[in-house]
Design a protein around this motif. Sequence first.
Motif, short mmCIF file in Angstrom:
data_model
loop_
_atom_site.label_atom_id
_atom_site.label_comp_id
_atom_site.label_asym_id
_atom_site.label_seq_id
_atom_site.Cartn_x
_atom_site.Cartn_y
_atom_site.Cartn_z
N ALA A 14 2.18 -4.78 -9.27
CA ALA A 14 2.22 -3.31 -9.26
C ALA A 14 2.72 -2.82 -7.91
N PHE A 15 3.37 -1.66 -7.95
CA PHE A 15 3.78 -0.97 -6.74
C PHE A 15 2.93 0.29 -6.62
N PHE A 16 2.36 0.52 -5.44
CA PHE A 16 1.43 1.63 -5.23
C PHE A 16 2.00 2.63 -4.24
N GLU A 17 1.91 3.91 -4.59
CA GLU A 17 2.10 5.01 -3.64
C GLU A 17 0.76 5.72 -3.55
N VAL A 18 -0.01 5.37 -2.53
CA VAL A 18 -1.40 5.82 -2.44
C VAL A 18 -1.48 7.21 -1.81
N ALA A 19 -2.19 8.11 -2.47
CA ALA A 19 -2.41 9.45 -1.92
C ALA A 19 -3.26 9.35 -0.66
N LYS A 20 -2.85 10.04 0.38
CA LYS A 20 -3.55 9.96 1.67
C LYS A 20 -4.93 10.60 1.58
N ASP A 21 -5.92 9.90 2.11
CA ASP A 21 -7.29 10.39 2.16
C ASP A 21 -8.02 9.56 3.21
#
Length: 386
Positions: free
Chosen positions: A221-228
């Motif tokens: 999988a490729f992830f674009e993680v929302a910043k938190d």
Amino acid sequence: MKDLNSGFKIADLIVKRLDNRLTEEEFQYLEEWKQANEENAILFHKLSMDPERQYLERELKLEQSNKRANWDKIQAKIKNERVRKLKVNFLRAVAVLILAIGSTLFFTNLLDNNLSNVIGPGTQQAILITCDGERYHLDEEVTIKDGDVFISNKTQELIYQKKTNITKSQLTYNTIIIPRGGEYKLTLMDGTRIWLNSNSKLRFPSEFGSGIRKVELKGEAFFEVAKDSVHPFVVNANKAQVKVLGTSFNVNAYSDLNEIVTTLVEGRVEVSDTLFGNKVKLLPNEQYRFNKLTGKTLKQIVDTEIYTAWKDGRFVFENESLEDIMTRLSRWYNVDVSFLNESVKKLRFSGDLTRYDNIDQILELIEVTQKVKFTIKDRALLVEEV
């Protein structure tokens, strides 16, 4: 009778395999049988090539063989199957005959040397399993309400949304399964976007709680993680763990591969494993490889596009072994690959190809090198060195 019953079970799975109807558990069972010994693997692929012709040409020889008693048992078993479609009927008979009587007579057939089958690329397909066990096939439009959570794939991407800010006290988990020959995109409640490759599985909460945002991955999988910054995002991938705050990265963690590979595009991640206690931090354009069997690790600078191009519809091979190339193609095109020469596995190729061509177009480009030849029949692909 135990061997005969086992033969019928394998025969049923071979029939379902060629009809593309295997469940994940059945696929694993058949794979284990094929890998048990070389004869099983060769038998499966030769049988898959042309079951009708093999049955017609070998039936008389089998009747005259010195295993007449077994032949009579098998004939009684398959007598009631004659009303089925021709292909399924022949395949079941041939599979059972080979498995119960022996395969020697079947290894003399000639294989068609042409790429005669048209095998198309994978498609957007997935199965969603909700916390209550309901299964939804995502090649059809679905809209689901899970408490305050709304789940929809109207845009051909599974999206989780919520209209209130109230956080659940107890997490409920969903699972999305991508079969061989499939891919799918997913947007989680926090805005994290995930591209899932074929033959992959992701377990995740329908909405995150007040602590760590944690998901479990098998496959790629490729992830674009929302910043938190308050709630780190953690990917448990087989025996490795990737921890981030907000970043883009690729994780390749198929269970049938020895290595788990994490490739960082932007941001920062920390990768660790539960087997040997290794831990490393990555910067953009760095890759970390961890071998589950030996504990060997490798951290290196790479061209990340090579490892993430799949999500943009491309295959990029950079001096890659034919064995690794065929592993990737087998998942995407849902074919079974068998090498007739061990040496051919080590041949290396480079290329930048579209992921949405039919498989024969890709194989013909490799054949132009005059190093290798491919033979396709149904969903079996044989590879040999020229």
